[in-house]
Design a protein around this motif. Sequence first.
Motif, PDB file in Angstrom:
ATOM      1  N   ASP A 280      83.029  62.942  25.914  1.00 52.91           N
ATOM      2  CA  ASP A 280      82.994  61.824  25.274  1.00 52.91           C
ATOM      3  C   ASP A 280      81.760  61.123  25.548  1.00 52.91           C
ATOM      4  N   GLU A 281      81.097  60.278  24.636  1.00 51.61           N
ATOM      5  CA  GLU A 281      80.301  59.247  24.719  1.00 51.61           C
ATOM      6  C   GLU A 281      81.002  58.330  25.870  1.00 51.61           C
ATOM      7  N   GLN A 282      80.140  57.779  26.756  1.00 47.89           N
ATOM      8  CA  GLN A 282      80.664  56.819  27.867  1.00 47.89           C
ATOM      9  C   GLN A 282      79.207  55.848  27.968  1.00 47.89           C
ATOM     10  N   ARG A 283      79.733  54.630  28.580  1.00 49.14           N
ATOM     11  CA  ARG A 283      78.984  53.658  29.320  1.00 49.14           C
ATOM     12  C   ARG A 283      78.783  53.958  30.706  1.00 49.14           C
ATOM     13  N   PHE A 284      77.538  53.992  31.140  1.00 48.97           N
ATOM     14  CA  PHE A 284      77.088  53.942  32.538  1.00 48.97           C
ATOM     15  C   PHE A 284      76.778  52.684  33.128  1.00 48.97           C
ATOM     16  N   PRO A 285      77.138  52.409  34.283  1.00 46.41           N
ATOM     17  CA  PRO A 285      76.429  51.207  34.974  1.00 46.41           C
ATOM     18  C   PRO A 285      75.155  50.894  35.172  1.00 46.41           C
ATOM     19  N   ASN A 286      74.381  52.023  35.317  1.00 43.64           N
ATOM     20  CA  ASN A 286      72.941  51.708  35.131  1.00 43.64           C
ATOM     21  C   ASN A 286      72.109  53.047  34.707  1.00 43.64           C
ATOM     22  N   ILE A 287      70.865  53.177  34.194  1.00 47.19           N
ATOM     23  CA  ILE A 287      69.930  53.989  33.729  1.00 47.19           C
ATOM     24  C   ILE A 287      70.148  55.255  34.673  1.00 47.19           C
ATOM     25  N   GLN A 288      70.057  55.110  36.022  1.00 46.29           N
ATOM     26  CA  GLN A 288      70.010  56.167  36.810  1.00 46.29           C
ATOM     27  C   GLN A 288      71.085  57.344  36.674  1.00 46.29           C
ATOM     28  N   ALA A 289      72.433  56.526  36.573  1.00 43.83           N
ATOM     29  CA  ALA A 289      73.689  57.200  36.372  1.00 43.83           C
ATOM     30  C   ALA A 289      73.653  58.034  35.097  1.00 43.83           C
ATOM     31  N   LEU A 290      73.192  57.481  34.109  1.00 43.26           N
ATOM     32  CA  LEU A 290      73.023  57.891  32.752  1.00 43.26           C
ATOM     33  C   LEU A 290      72.295  59.434  32.926  1.00 43.26           C
ATOM     34  N   VAL A 291      71.027  58.917  33.479  1.00 43.41           N
ATOM     35  CA  VAL A 291      70.059  60.281  33.598  1.00 43.41           C
ATOM     36  C   VAL A 291      70.681  61.359  34.475  1.00 43.41           C
ATOM     37  N   LYS A 292      71.524  61.114  35.533  1.00 44.69           N
ATOM     38  CA  LYS A 292      71.938  61.889  36.274  1.00 44.69           C
ATOM     39  C   LYS A 292      73.175  62.959  35.248  1.00 44.69           C
ATOM     40  N   GLN A 293      73.713  61.975  34.487  1.00 46.16           N
ATOM     41  CA  GLN A 293      74.776  62.661  33.788  1.00 46.16           C
ATOM     42  C   GLN A 293      74.199  63.778  32.640  1.00 46.16           C
ATOM     43  N   ILE A 294      73.015  63.300  32.032  1.00 43.94           N
ATOM     44  CA  ILE A 294      72.470  63.795  31.054  1.00 43.94           C
ATOM     45  C   ILE A 294      71.636  65.062  31.656  1.00 43.94           C
ATOM     46  N   GLN A 295      71.337  64.970  32.908  1.00 42.17           N
ATOM     47  CA  GLN A 295      70.746  66.512  33.369  1.00 42.17           C
ATOM     48  C   GLN A 295      72.191  67.415  33.772  1.00 42.17           C
ATOM     49  N   ALA A 296      73.091  66.711  33.980  1.00 49.30           N
ATOM     50  CA  ALA A 296      74.319  67.652  34.207  1.00 49.30           C
ATOM     51  C   ALA A 296      74.871  68.200  32.765  1.00 49.30           C
ATOM     52  N   ASP A 297      74.523  67.393  31.908  1.00 46.68           N
ATOM     53  CA  ASP A 297      74.927  67.934  30.359  1.00 46.68           C
ATOM     54  C   ASP A 297      73.933  69.203  30.028  1.00 46.68           C
ATOM     55  N   ILE A 298      72.711  68.904  30.323  1.00 50.69           N
ATOM     56  CA  ILE A 298      71.631  69.955  30.164  1.00 50.69           C
ATOM     57  C   ILE A 298      72.189  71.327  30.664  1.00 50.69           C
ATOM     58  N   SER A 299      72.588  71.268  32.231  1.00 53.72           N
ATOM     59  CA  SER A 299      72.688  72.412  32.738  1.00 53.72           C
ATOM     60  C   SER A 299      73.969  73.061  32.171  1.00 53.72           C
ATOM     61  N   LYS A 300      74.904  72.339  31.713  1.00 53.02           N
ATOM     62  CA  LYS A 300      76.073  72.727  30.993  1.00 53.02           C
ATOM     63  C   LYS A 300      75.721  73.296  29.764  1.00 53.02           C
ATOM     64  N   ALA A 301      74.920  72.596  28.990  1.00 53.61           N
ATOM     65  CA  ALA A 301      74.507  73.362  27.855  1.00 53.61           C
ATOM     66  C   ALA A 301      73.657  74.546  27.881  1.00 53.61           C
ATOM     67  N   LYS A 302      72.795  74.633  28.865  1.00 52.76           N
ATOM     68  CA  LYS A 302      71.877  75.966  28.904  1.00 52.76           C
ATOM     69  C   LYS A 302      73.134  77.189  29.360  1.00 52.76           C
ATOM     70  N   LYS A 303      74.082  76.815  30.192  1.00 50.92           N
ATOM     71  CA  LYS A 303      75.001  78.083  30.288  1.00 50.92           C
ATOM     72  C   LYS A 303      75.724  78.592  29.222  1.00 50.92           C
ATOM     73  N   ILE A 304      75.986  77.520  28.395  1.00 49.10           N
ATOM     74  CA  ILE A 304      76.838  77.869  27.109  1.00 49.10           C
ATOM     75  C   ILE A 304      75.943  78.446  26.248  1.00 49.10           C
ATOM     76  N   LEU A 305      74.715  78.006  25.977  1.00 51.20           N
ATOM     77  CA  LEU A 305      73.894  78.609  25.201  1.00 51.20           C
ATOM     78  C   LEU A 305      73.073  79.753  25.536  1.00 51.20           C
ATOM     79  N   ARG A 306      73.231  80.040  26.665  1.00 49.06           N
ATOM     80  CA  ARG A 306      72.689  81.326  27.185  1.00 49.06           C
ATOM     81  C   ARG A 306      73.270  82.684  26.297  1.00 49.06           C
ATOM     82  N   VAL A 307      74.479  82.624  26.087  1.00 47.66           N
ATOM     83  CA  VAL A 307      75.159  83.902  25.435  1.00 47.66           C
ATOM     84  C   VAL A 307      75.259  83.611  24.004  1.00 47.66           C
ATOM     85  N   LYS A 308      74.483  82.650  23.640  1.00 45.69           N
ATOM     86  CA  LYS A 308      74.807  82.637  22.018  1.00 45.69           C
ATOM     87  C   LYS A 308      73.389  82.896  21.241  1.00 45.69           C
TER      88      LYS A 308
END
Length: 308
Positions: A280-308
């Motif tokens: 889900d979309e969510q509000r983060f307490p600061n930009i650093q927390a947002l960037v950390k989550q986006i990097q996690a999203d990117i890592s997860k997406a890479k794993k999913i899209l590797r087999v597509k």
Amino acid sequence: MLHHTSLKGLHLQGVWLTIGSFDGVHRGHQAILRKLVTGAHAAGAPAVVLTFFPHPSIVLRGRSGPFYLTSPEERAVLLGQQGVDHVITLRFDKTLASQTARSFVQALYDHLGLRHLCIGHDFALGRGREGDLPFLQNLGKELSYSIHVMRPILHQGQVVSSSRIRSVLMEGNIQLAKALLGRHFQVHGEVVAGDGRGRTIGIPTANLEVWPERLLPKSGVYACLACVDGQTRRAVANIGVRPTFEKQEALPRLEAHLLDYSGDLYGKDLTLRFIARLRDEQRFPNIQALVKQIQADISKAKKILRVK
């Protein structure tokens, strides 16, 4: 495939025809189209789809807001990919809605030389839906056209329909939408300038200007495949209002970060195929927390899209 917007000036012969909204051109539509195209071409006849814009429910029930799974142009392309020879998109308005079933079918007979009508199980046309199956069968005897009625296509015990696909997209159920459509749900748009915030945090995004009447999936973050300049690239897309940045109410937007891409996308046409919902979309307490989550999203997406 030839795309027409009126019956005027159109004169075909021996047409095999189907009629409907065909929004999304989903698996139920595809079953009708296979029957239509196979039969028409075996008989040496043109396969024709007659459809409408706006959708009848918008004119008759006053429906408003994002609604469509496909634009009229996208729908015509998808119909052509199914082997259809002619697509006729008529403007649906109160005048057309008030036309009697007999006069409408007579116009089809006059312009198309109608010989075979392929319809869904719940089909009806004309004022007040008076042109139901018994009516069309009786008129067919008079005008010498035949009718084939298709059974509904089921998935998990429920009828495949455009309205069901809209519902599951609004729930964010991308996998079920794919199963009903027979392909990944996709959204097309032009990349336009945004506020540049993604670039300032090292994660540039392409902001898509999407047709306002296009239905988007539920707000959130998705693993996608982005098609641009004839190439397909992995991407992470966000649909929503960016609550970490926007403190006041804002309109939802669609933006995508293309992985391992550093070129200029402004002004380019880009298509996003939605592969998986990440969160889900969510509000983060600061930009650093947002960037950390986006990097996690990117890592997860890479794993999913590797087999597509």
